[in-house]
Design a protein around this motif. Structure first.
Motif, PDB file in Angstrom:
ATOM      1  N   ARG A  81       0.836  -1.196  -0.010  1.00 33.76           N
ATOM      2  CA  ARG A  81      -0.102   0.082  -0.091  1.00 33.76           C
ATOM      3  C   ARG A  81       0.833   1.308  -0.094  1.00 33.76           C
ATOM      4  N   ASP A  93      -7.772  -4.673   5.179  1.00 35.79           N
ATOM      5  CA  ASP A  93      -8.535  -3.691   5.641  1.00 35.79           C
ATOM      6  C   ASP A  93      -8.004  -2.197   5.415  1.00 35.79           C
ATOM      7  N   THR A  94      -7.078  -2.091   4.424  1.00 41.45           N
ATOM      8  CA  THR A  94      -6.408  -0.804   3.941  1.00 41.45           C
ATOM      9  C   THR A  94      -7.646  -0.049   3.386  1.00 41.45           C
ATOM     10  N   ILE A  95      -7.615   1.490   4.154  1.00 39.35           N
ATOM     11  CA  ILE A  95      -8.527   2.361   3.523  1.00 39.35           C
ATOM     12  C   ILE A  95      -7.917   3.198   2.333  1.00 39.35           C
ATOM     13  N   ASP A 224     -15.794   1.822   8.121  1.00 36.34           N
ATOM     14  CA  ASP A 224     -14.539   2.368   7.797  1.00 36.34           C
ATOM     15  C   ASP A 224     -14.720   3.407   6.586  1.00 36.34           C
ATOM     16  N   ARG A 236      -3.522   2.609   8.567  1.00 34.91           N
ATOM     17  CA  ARG A 236      -4.293   1.863   7.479  1.00 34.91           C
ATOM     18  C   ARG A 236      -4.437   2.582   6.232  1.00 34.91           C
ATOM     19  N   SER A 281     -12.803   4.591   2.176  1.00 36.43           N
ATOM     20  CA  SER A 281     -13.487   3.385   2.488  1.00 36.43           C
ATOM     21  C   SER A 281     -12.679   2.073   2.216  1.00 36.43           C
ATOM     22  N   THR A 282     -13.038   0.800   2.443  1.00 39.72           N
ATOM     23  CA  THR A 282     -12.359  -0.362   2.365  1.00 39.72           C
ATOM     24  C   THR A 282     -13.296  -1.189   1.392  1.00 39.72           C
TER      25      THR A 282
END
Length: 802
Positions: A81, A93-95, A224, A236, A281-282
């Protein structure tokens, strides 16, 4: 300014329904294998596609999620990321900064909630909610026009000027001038959606971020998903690009990596909350949103939209011809390649500029979420082909439940009994201003002694000349004729002498000889002046200047001027090129405007009269049935070469760019059968030049090497090497960019022979030539014209007749 093609992100959600709670699944493995309706082996091919693109530096990493029905059947975090300042692996769970996915996830859904609550209607005028918006012919723009990108507004605000704040963005939008009438043309526009976001605020009493959070995200447990993510979530969040706080492009001394701050510069200037961008968002949260849509507005027993609202929003609303759109959502348009090769047109989705997309297919109940930060770290990534490949693989994994699904299940298009597209409706023929005035039997000119500025292009649809029609018109006394450059017959390429018309015996006074303005003696004994000329759509074509000079002199003497309008041959909506420097205004550049101006001669007359305060008693006779996107061959009017070297539409399409560089020491084909379709000189290597230009992959054009020998003009009777220019797609063609690229290639390859500085008179921009001389990338130079182009669109909008 960012162009439409660069920023038109549409969130793509691949086909149907997601599944169970993501936390219950193992990364990369299908959930509940016994119930799975997707081929896991096919889905396992996705990581290799993403990894190959990562190796090509198209993106640092991605999260891919595929589901069907009420299940998420595949999810995978691939790559990293972040790669700067240090490497961070991608996690499920990366945003992500969703960019234009904001339009459909937050804004469209919020608007539709207000619609179903009876607080707004689709046909409500925007000006009802935003006072003053009706300015400059925007009174008829509705909520529906904004949602379908058919308002006629530009893609974005001008970012060259320093401005900040949501209120200022709305003020600037109020001052916008449409480029076309509402409902006439699809133009993807961020302005449309930040206006919608502001309408949500005004109607609901809550800012868009708060309304979307309380009415959509919290009920759906999308915890999220938010605007303005807090610092506690920074670790994140996928970073995007180094940029200045408010600038675009992302360059300068004060750049820093954007992380948790919206990448879109207009949204940044608006404080991070805007209807077109700003949402984070995710993949897990977006899977919930997809399932809600597939379940007709409900998720886990919580309803956020009614079934009819979802059907209205995601079904075809516009596009029986051309791009097909829902309300906010993309269905089938130039931007829906991310649907892949297999999912039917009845599916819908959207993409985001930062590398995000969702696509949903109600027929197979499959959905695909693709989230990346392809702009990290330097803004050069590109995931458009990758998203399409991922969607295709995901669709190919559907192994059951496809009975009866064929092409175009929910398109709304009429394909006829035989399955062929229905024939386009017939159009009424275009009538020039002369045809319109003739139908009135020249009544406004009766009792007047008339002077006529025209040439061989002044003809009615049936071929009758303006000269003959006025000469024989009842109670109209045609007294004298005036000719522009190239003479009354349009055959001269030098100074034009005065003469006598053979048929009418009327005197012909040249305005391209000893004088370029009519003198007091020339206008004596006249009661009115009529102008009927065919322009070509380029700033340096001199007919517009001659018209303006006649208007100036007529105004001094109180003579009314009648301009009989004709089409812009290269359409009336595309604008391109630098504006001429104000201290360089001359006969070939009467007014500061881009090279390709996108106006008719009648519209230019109105603009010159208003902006230069000429004060002429101007009467423009508009055409009938002409549309701004018409090219000349779509008018059914006969082509008459406006000047000796403007013989066909290919030459007209290329002229704004090739004509811009003909002042240099190259031949542009004058003295050959195909002027402006090739360039060359005795000192050019045609093979080398063709290779260099084709390597640039310019849209709508290709080049091949050739040799030609002009019979006149530059290099008369000398063999030249150069390139022939093939127009492969005139809609995509940017002719001024083509001229720029040729000049750049010649400057780089032949620095001692090519006389770039001689292009100054027609190109008209010292900055453009200085940057070429310095070796700047022509793409960056062309992008810098965006400011002048945007300002011209706003200015000209006040004077458009069609």
């Amino acid at each position: 300014m960012r162009t439409l093609l660069i920023r038109a992100g549409f969130p793509l959600v691949f086909a149907a329904l997601l599944g169970p709670v993501l936390s219950a699944q193992r990364e990369g493995a299908p959930a509940h294998p016994a119930a799975a309706s997707l081929d896991a082996k096919r889905l396992n091919e996705i990581p290799a596609l993403v990894e190959a693109a990562i190796a090509e530096k198209k993106l640092p990493g991605a999260v891919v999620l595929v589901g069907r029905g009420d299940r998420v059947l595949y999810q995978k975090a691939i790559g990293n990321r972040a790669v700067e300042p240090s490497t961070e692996p991608m996690t499920l769970d990366t945003i992500f900064d969703l960019a234009s996915l904001t339009k459909v996830v937050a804004t469209t859904t919020s608007v539709m909630k207000l619609v179903e609550d009876g607080k707004i209607r689709m046909n409500d005028r925007v000006a009802t909610f935003i006072p003053g918006f009706e300015r400059y012919k925007k009174a008829e723009i509705t909520i529906r026009h904004l949602l379908t990108h058919t308002s006629g507004l530009r893609p974005d605000l001008d970012l060259a000027d320093a401005w900040t704040g949501s209120d200022e963005a709305i003020r600037l939008a109020i001052d916008e001038v449409p480029t076309s009438a509402p409902g006439e043309r699809f133009v993807y526009s961020d302005i449309n959606f930040f206006l919608l976001g502001d309408i949500v605020r005004r109607v609901s009493g809550k800012p868009l971020d708060e309304f979307a959070r309380t009415e959509i995200f919290l009920p759906l447990e999308m915890t999220d998903t938010m605007f303005l993510p807090p610092e506690s979530l920074r670790a994140r969040i996928a970073p995007t690009e180094k940029c200045t706080p408010y600038g675009w492009p992302c360059e300068g001394a004060d750049v820093h990596m954007l992380r948790g701050v919206v990448h879109d510069p207009t949204a940044r200037r608006m404080g991070g909350v805007a209807g077109h961008a700003g949402l984070f968002s995710t993949a897990a949260d977006l899977s919930i949103f997809c399932r809600m849509l597939l379940d007709d507005g409900e998720y886990k027993g919580v309803r956020v939209l009614s079934p009819l609202t979802v059907a209205k929003m995601t079904g075809p609303v516009v596009g029986s011809e051309g791009p097909m759109r829902g309300l906010g959502w993309d269905i089938d348009s130039p931007y829906s390649s991310n649907r892949g090769e297999l999912l039917p047109i009845g599916s819908f989705g959207h993409t985001g500029f930062t590398g995000t997309s969702i696509w949903i297919d109600p027929a197979t109940r499959e959905f695909v979420v693709f989230l990346s930060n392809r702009v990290h770290p330097d803004g050069k990534g590109d995931v458009t082909p990758l998203r399409a490949r991922v969607a295709t693989v995901a669709a190919s994994a559907v192994t059951e439940g496809v009975e009866g699904i064929r092409a175009h299940p929910i398109t709304g298009r009429d394909f006829g009994a035989a399955g062929a597209p229905a024939a386009p409706p017939s159009r009424a023929p275009v009538q020039s201003g002369l045809d319109v005035l003739r139908a009135q039997e020249f009544a406004p000119l009766r009792g007047k002694r008339v002077g006529l500025l025209t040439n061989h292009t002044g003809r009615a649809r049936d071929g009758a000349t303006t000269i003959d029609l006025l000469f024989s018109a009842k109670d109209v006394k045609l007294v004298s004729l005036f000719s522009p450059e190239h003479g009354i017959r349009g055959i001269l390429d030098a100074n034009v002498p005065s003469a006598v018309d053979e048929k009418t015996k009327l005197p012909i006074t040249s305005l391209y000889g000893d004088t370029r303005r009519p003198t007091a003696a020339m206008l004596q004994n006249l009661d009115a002046i009529v102008i009927d000329l065919q322009d070509i759509g380029a700033r340096f074509y001199t007919y517009m200047t001659t018209m303006a000079y006649v208007m100036e002199e007529a105004a001094k003497r109180g003579l009314p001027v009648f301009v009989l309008d004709r089409p812009n041959p290269v359409n009336g909506w595309q604008v391109e090129g630098p504006s001429v420097d104000k201290d360089a205004l001359a006969f070939t550049s009467y007014f500061p405007m881009p090279i390709r101006h996108g106006m008719t001669l009648g519209e230019l007359a109105k603009l010159f009269n208003g902006e230069n305060k000429i004060g002429a008693n101007l009467i423009v006779y508009p055409m009938k049935n002409w549309r701004r996107d018409d090219w000349f061959d779509e008018t059914a009017l006969p082509w008459i070469s406006p000047s000796p070297n403007m013989r066909n539409m290919n030459e007209a399409a290329l002229y704004p760019g090739i004509g811009a560089i003909e002042g240099t020491n190259i031949s542009v084909g004058r003295g050959t059968d195909t002027p402006f379709e090739h360039v060359g000189a005795p000192w050019i290597d045609g093979v080398q030049l063709a290779e260099a230009l084709n390597a640039r992959a310019l849209p709508g054009v290709r080049f091949y090497p050739e040799r030609f020998t002009p019979s006149s003009n530059k290099y008369a009777n000398e063999e030249c090497q150069g390139v022939f220019i093939i127009v492969t797609d005139r809609a995509a063609l940017r002719p001024v960019r083509v001229g720029l690229e040729i000049a750049a290639a010649l400057t780089k390859t032949y620095p001692s022979q090519f006389q770039l500085e001689a292009a100054g008179r027609l190109f008209g921009s010292r900055d453009t030539l200085a940057r070429l001389q310095a070796g700047d990338d022509p793409a960056a130079i062309a992008a810098s014209w965006g400011v002048a182009e945007a300002r011209w669109r706003l200015l000209r909008g006040r004077y458009l007749l069609y």
